[in-house]
Design a protein around this motif. Structure first.
Motif, short mmCIF file in Angstrom:
data_model
loop_
_atom_site.label_atom_id
_atom_site.label_comp_id
_atom_site.label_asym_id
_atom_site.label_seq_id
_atom_site.Cartn_x
_atom_site.Cartn_y
_atom_site.Cartn_z
N GLN A 96 -1.89 -64.86 20.20
CA GLN A 96 -0.90 -63.80 20.31
C GLN A 96 -1.39 -62.55 19.58
OE1 GLN A 96 3.10 -64.94 19.39
NE2 GLN A 96 3.73 -62.87 18.94
N ILE A 97 -1.18 -61.39 20.20
CA ILE A 97 -1.55 -60.11 19.61
C ILE A 97 -0.39 -59.62 18.73
CG2 ILE A 97 -2.19 -57.71 20.08
CD1 ILE A 97 -4.31 -59.63 21.02
N SER A 98 -0.71 -59.13 17.55
CA SER A 98 0.28 -58.56 16.64
C SER A 98 -0.13 -57.14 16.29
CB SER A 98 0.36 -59.38 15.35
OG SER A 98 0.81 -60.68 15.60
N ALA A 99 0.86 -56.28 16.07
CA ALA A 99 0.63 -54.93 15.56
C ALA A 99 0.89 -54.98 14.07
CB ALA A 99 1.58 -53.95 16.24
N LEU A 100 -0.03 -54.41 13.27
CA LEU A 100 0.08 -54.48 11.82
C LEU A 100 -0.14 -53.12 11.19
CD1 LEU A 100 -2.20 -57.17 12.53
CD2 LEU A 100 -0.68 -57.82 10.71
N CYS A 101 0.51 -52.90 10.05
CA CYS A 101 0.21 -51.74 9.22
C CYS A 101 0.67 -52.05 7.80
CB CYS A 101 0.82 -50.46 9.76
SG CYS A 101 2.53 -50.15 9.37
N TRP A 106 4.50 -56.09 10.41
CA TRP A 106 3.90 -56.52 11.66
C TRP A 106 4.97 -56.65 12.73
CZ3 TRP A 106 4.20 -59.26 7.21
CH2 TRP A 106 4.79 -60.51 7.21
N ILE A 107 4.54 -56.37 13.95
CA ILE A 107 5.40 -56.48 15.14
C ILE A 107 4.70 -57.44 16.08
CG2 ILE A 107 6.52 -55.28 17.06
CD1 ILE A 107 6.18 -52.67 15.46
N GLU A 140 -4.26 -57.05 16.14
CA GLU A 140 -5.08 -58.21 15.86
C GLU A 140 -4.56 -59.40 16.64
OE1 GLU A 140 -5.41 -59.44 11.80
OE2 GLU A 140 -6.68 -57.77 11.26
N SER A 141 -5.48 -60.27 16.97
CA SER A 141 -5.13 -61.53 17.62
C SER A 141 -5.14 -62.62 16.56
CB SER A 141 -6.17 -61.85 18.71
OG SER A 141 -5.95 -63.14 19.22
N LYS A 178 2.11 -52.19 22.39
CA LYS A 178 1.51 -50.93 21.95
C LYS A 178 2.51 -49.77 22.02
CE LYS A 178 -3.28 -52.05 22.65
NZ LYS A 178 -4.56 -51.72 23.19
N SER A 179 3.30 -49.72 23.08
CA SER A 179 4.28 -48.63 23.17
C SER A 179 5.38 -48.78 22.13
CB SER A 179 4.87 -48.53 24.58
OG SER A 179 5.64 -49.66 24.90
#
Length: 128
Positions: free
Chosen positions: A46-51, A59-60, A38-39, A20-21
């Motif tokens: 695994q959690i991913s950051a998306l936009c 995604w990260i 999202e998982s 998140k950071s």
């Protein structure tokens, strides 16, 4: 005749904090929309950051490819399934790695899977 291809990038990131950071730093530095999280459906979830922005999916996520770079950011142009399948994607990885390194002040790295070699960047400067 003009041929239109898609583009992609894969850049490994060095960050001591959490997902998140890192997503917040990247979002602010690259002037992206806020990432959502999202998982994936399959264990270990695994959690991913998306936009999404300007026709790209971004995604990260955590990565275990390179020990010193525990995160990876991937971008791919939307509507490029055929180009991706036919290996007709422009690789923006070196540019994106340098840009993230300079703008976000995050050490980044690109990795060549075929040659099993990598190039690190610190503050936009390539370090071999």
């Amino acid at each position: 005749m003009i041929q239109v291809f898609g583009s992609k990038a894969i850049v490994y990131l060095k960050h001591n904090g959490g997902l998140k950071s890192l997503a917040k730093i990247v979002s602010e530095g690259l002037v992206l929309p806020e990432f959502y999280f999202e998982s994936d459906m399959d264990p270990p979830h695994q959690i991913s950051a998306l936009c999404e922005t300007l026709g790209f999916e971004i995604w990260i996520e955590k990565s275990d490819i390179l020990e010193d770079f525990p995160f990876v950011i991937k971008i791919e142009s939307k509507l490029s399934f055929e180009e991706s399948f036919n290996n007709q994607m422009y690789d923006l990885s070196p540019w994106l790695a340098r840009y993230i390194s300079k703008i976000c002040e995050i050490d980044s790295c690109i990795y060549d899977e075929l040659e099993k070699s990598y190039i690190k960047l610190t503050k936009g400067i390539f370090i071999t």
